[in-house]
Design a protein around this motif. Structure first.
Motif, PDB file in Angstrom:
ATOM      1  N   PHE A  41       0.815  -1.220   0.000  1.00 30.23           N
ATOM      2  CA  PHE A  41       0.000   0.000   0.000  1.00 30.23           C
ATOM      3  C   PHE A  41       0.850   1.274   0.000  1.00 30.23           C
ATOM      4  O   PHE A  41       0.492   2.269  -0.628  1.00 30.23           O
ATOM      5  CB  PHE A  41      -0.928   0.015   1.214  1.00 30.23           C
ATOM      6  N   GLY A  42       1.955   1.244   0.724  1.00 27.56           N
ATOM      7  CA  GLY A  42       2.770   2.438   0.912  1.00 27.56           C
ATOM      8  C   GLY A  42       3.208   3.126  -0.369  1.00 27.56           C
ATOM      9  O   GLY A  42       2.964   4.325  -0.554  1.00 27.56           O
ATOM     10  N   MET A  69      -7.032   2.035   1.205  1.00 27.68           N
ATOM     11  CA  MET A  69      -5.735   1.465   1.571  1.00 27.68           C
ATOM     12  C   MET A  69      -5.395   1.750   3.025  1.00 27.68           C
ATOM     13  O   MET A  69      -4.839   0.902   3.726  1.00 27.68           O
ATOM     14  CB  MET A  69      -4.650   1.997   0.637  1.00 27.68           C
ATOM     15  N   ALA A  70      -5.729   2.940   3.495  1.00 28.43           N
ATOM     16  CA  ALA A  70      -5.509   3.262   4.908  1.00 28.43           C
ATOM     17  C   ALA A  70      -6.357   2.358   5.797  1.00 28.43           C
ATOM     18  O   ALA A  70      -5.918   1.921   6.869  1.00 28.43           O
ATOM     19  CB  ALA A  70      -5.830   4.731   5.163  1.00 28.43           C
ATOM     20  N   VAL A  99       7.085  -0.271   8.135  1.00 25.03           N
ATOM     21  CA  VAL A  99       7.399   1.096   7.722  1.00 25.03           C
ATOM     22  C   VAL A  99       6.465   1.537   6.593  1.00 25.03           C
ATOM     23  O   VAL A  99       5.982   2.669   6.580  1.00 25.03           O
ATOM     24  CB  VAL A  99       8.873   1.216   7.290  1.00 25.03           C
ATOM     25  N   MET A 100       6.195   0.636   5.656  1.00 21.18           N
ATOM     26  CA  MET A 100       5.290   0.983   4.559  1.00 21.18           C
ATOM     27  C   MET A 100       3.849   1.163   5.038  1.00 21.18           C
ATOM     28  O   MET A 100       3.097   1.975   4.491  1.00 21.18           O
ATOM     29  CB  MET A 100       5.353  -0.069   3.463  1.00 21.18           C
ATOM     30  N   CYS A 101       3.463   0.427   6.063  1.00 24.19           N
ATOM     31  CA  CYS A 101       2.141   0.657   6.655  1.00 24.19           C
ATOM     32  C   CYS A 101       2.098   2.035   7.307  1.00 24.19           C
ATOM     33  O   CYS A 101       1.108   2.776   7.165  1.00 24.19           O
ATOM     34  CB  CYS A 101       1.834  -0.436   7.690  1.00 24.19           C
ATOM     35  N   TRP A 102       3.182   2.385   8.016  1.00 21.17           N
ATOM     36  CA  TRP A 102       3.276   3.727   8.608  1.00 21.17           C
ATOM     37  C   TRP A 102       3.210   4.790   7.516  1.00 21.17           C
ATOM     38  O   TRP A 102       2.492   5.788   7.652  1.00 21.17           O
ATOM     39  CB  TRP A 102       4.592   3.865   9.381  1.00 21.17           C
ATOM     40  N   LEU A 103       3.949   4.572   6.424  1.00 24.77           N
ATOM     41  CA  LEU A 103       3.986   5.543   5.336  1.00 24.77           C
ATOM     42  C   LEU A 103       2.602   5.730   4.718  1.00 24.77           C
ATOM     43  O   LEU A 103       2.215   6.851   4.370  1.00 24.77           O
ATOM     44  CB  LEU A 103       5.001   5.078   4.283  1.00 24.77           C
ATOM     45  N   THR A 104       1.854   4.648   4.597  1.00 26.88           N
ATOM     46  CA  THR A 104       0.497   4.739   4.054  1.00 26.88           C
ATOM     47  C   THR A 104      -0.347   5.719   4.860  1.00 26.88           C
ATOM     48  O   THR A 104      -1.018   6.600   4.303  1.00 26.88           O
ATOM     49  CB  THR A 104      -0.180   3.352   4.065  1.00 26.88           C
ATOM     50  N   ILE A 105      -0.316   5.559   6.180  1.00 26.53           N
ATOM     51  CA  ILE A 105      -1.116   6.432   7.045  1.00 26.53           C
ATOM     52  C   ILE A 105      -0.560   7.849   7.054  1.00 26.53           C
ATOM     53  O   ILE A 105      -1.314   8.840   6.981  1.00 26.53           O
ATOM     54  CB  ILE A 105      -1.174   5.859   8.474  1.00 26.53           C
ATOM     55  N   ASP A 106       0.763   7.970   7.128  1.00 26.42           N
ATOM     56  CA  ASP A 106       1.397   9.290   7.149  1.00 26.42           C
ATOM     57  C   ASP A 106       1.063  10.082   5.893  1.00 26.42           C
ATOM     58  O   ASP A 106       0.683  11.262   5.964  1.00 26.42           O
ATOM     59  CB  ASP A 106       2.914   9.122   7.274  1.00 26.42           C
ATOM     60  N   ARG A 107       1.173   9.448   4.734  1.00 23.76           N
ATOM     61  CA  ARG A 107       0.906  10.157   3.481  1.00 23.76           C
ATOM     62  C   ARG A 107      -0.588  10.428   3.301  1.00 23.76           C
ATOM     63  O   ARG A 107      -0.970  11.451   2.717  1.00 23.76           O
ATOM     64  CB  ARG A 107       1.439   9.354   2.299  1.00 23.76           C
ATOM     65  N   SER A 122      -8.888   8.287  13.469  1.00 21.85           N
ATOM     66  CA  SER A 122      -8.009   7.241  13.995  1.00 21.85           C
ATOM     67  C   SER A 122      -6.624   7.263  13.360  1.00 21.85           C
ATOM     68  O   SER A 122      -5.691   6.604  13.842  1.00 21.85           O
ATOM     69  CB  SER A 122      -8.628   5.857  13.769  1.00 21.85           C
ATOM     70  N   TRP A 123      -6.458   8.024  12.268  1.00 18.39           N
ATOM     71  CA  TRP A 123      -5.202   7.945  11.517  1.00 18.39           C
ATOM     72  C   TRP A 123      -3.999   8.487  12.287  1.00 18.39           C
ATOM     73  O   TRP A 123      -2.943   7.866  12.290  1.00 18.39           O
ATOM     74  CB  TRP A 123      -5.342   8.693  10.190  1.00 18.39           C
ATOM     75  N   VAL A 124      -4.131   9.640  12.924  1.00 23.94           N
ATOM     76  CA  VAL A 124      -2.979  10.226  13.623  1.00 23.94           C
ATOM     77  C   VAL A 124      -2.490   9.329  14.762  1.00 23.94           C
ATOM     78  O   VAL A 124      -1.290   9.027  14.849  1.00 23.94           O
ATOM     79  CB  VAL A 124      -3.300  11.648  14.128  1.00 23.94           C
TER      80      VAL A 124
END
Length: 278
Positions: A41-42, A69-70, A99-107, A122-124
């Protein structure tokens, strides 16, 4: 998928074919299409950010995809998976996948903020939760590096994305140490190996040009421009008179290996050229 868009049949070995330079087994199909790979997903969400920024607008369809995706990440990020390299072992909690899961939410958060879209509340906190998980469980005091997965001290070039993604500041001593450890363990001259562990498949392999490109970016982020320029020059030289890069390179025999030409290798080279020109 087949050219018609249908599923491939079960993986099988064709014993009558020797393979290029005797590189048996020759397979048809791919067992990896049954694997769980949570890193996927990232890069897609990151691409949507770049395209939307370039266009100056975000379509409803793209935002809906990012939201989906999030949501997938929120449901499954805590699971083990087979990782980016499709290893044929039991699933692990791969650092790169987290890390890519984190990147998905961050982006997704940054995209929503940039274009005035309503964010899932819930994203933050989820972004913070995933980051904390990686920093606590992905670091090894023994290896002095972020490792392949939470359950060992083995190293993986993909773990460079702890810093390349922005999950931690590249100035962080843990990222600096990770670059040094991966360089010592996985770099060989003009190339960087993905890892040096049993992956459940027979035979050896060369270094990956894409991993060398990641190392160049890591060098730049950690203030090592001279090393970045030198490694970039070595990759360019490895392309030879055709100007085309394969997937892998054997630094001992000094020959190309794997898929040729390989899109990922060229994308890595182009990105590094852009970064070095700034």
């Amino acid at each position: 998928y087949t050219l018609q868009g249908t599923q491939l049949g079960a993986e099988a070995v064709i014993d009558t074919l020797p393979g290029y330079a005797g590189s048996r087994p020759v397979r048809v199909g791919n067992l990896a299409n049954q694997q769980v790979q949570l890193d996927v997903f990232g890069p897609v969400v990151d691409l949507v950010v770049q395209l939307a920024t370039a266009r100056g607008s975000l379509s409803d369809a793209d935002w809906a995809m990012v939201q989906a995706m999030a949501e997938a990440v929120s449901r499954r990020w805590h699971e083990p998976d087979h990782g980016i390299w499709e290893e044929r072992h039991a699933p692990r909690h791969h650092v790169y996948s987290k890390v890519m899961c984190w990147l998905t939410i961050d982006r997704a958060i940054k995209l929503g903020e940039q274009f005035g879209r309503e964010l899932d509340p819930s994203w933050v906190p989820l972004r913070d939760t995933i980051a904390t998980d990686v920093l606590e469980k992905g670091w090894s005091d023994v290896a002095q590096s972020f490792t392949t997965a939470y359950d060992g001290d083995d190293l993986d070039a993909a773990s460079l994305f702890v810093g390349l993604s922005g999950l931690i500041d590249p100035a962080d001593e843990r990222f600096q140490s990770t670059v040094t450890a991966i360089e010592a363990e996985l770099r060989s001259g003009s190339t960087v190996y993905r890892y040096r562990r049993d992956d459940g498949l027979p035979g050896g392999e060369g270094g990956f040009h894409l991993c060398a490109a990641w190392m160049i970016e890591a060098y730049l982020l950690t203030g090592r421009r001279t090393e970045a320029e030198e490694l970039f020059g070595q990759i360019v030289a490895a392309a030879g008179p055709t100007g085309l890069l394969p997937e892998e390179y054997d630094p001992v025999a000094e020959r190309s290996l794997g898929n040729h030409p390989q899109a990922y290798s060229h994308l890595g080279l182009i990105r590094c050229a852009q970064l070095l020109s700034r």
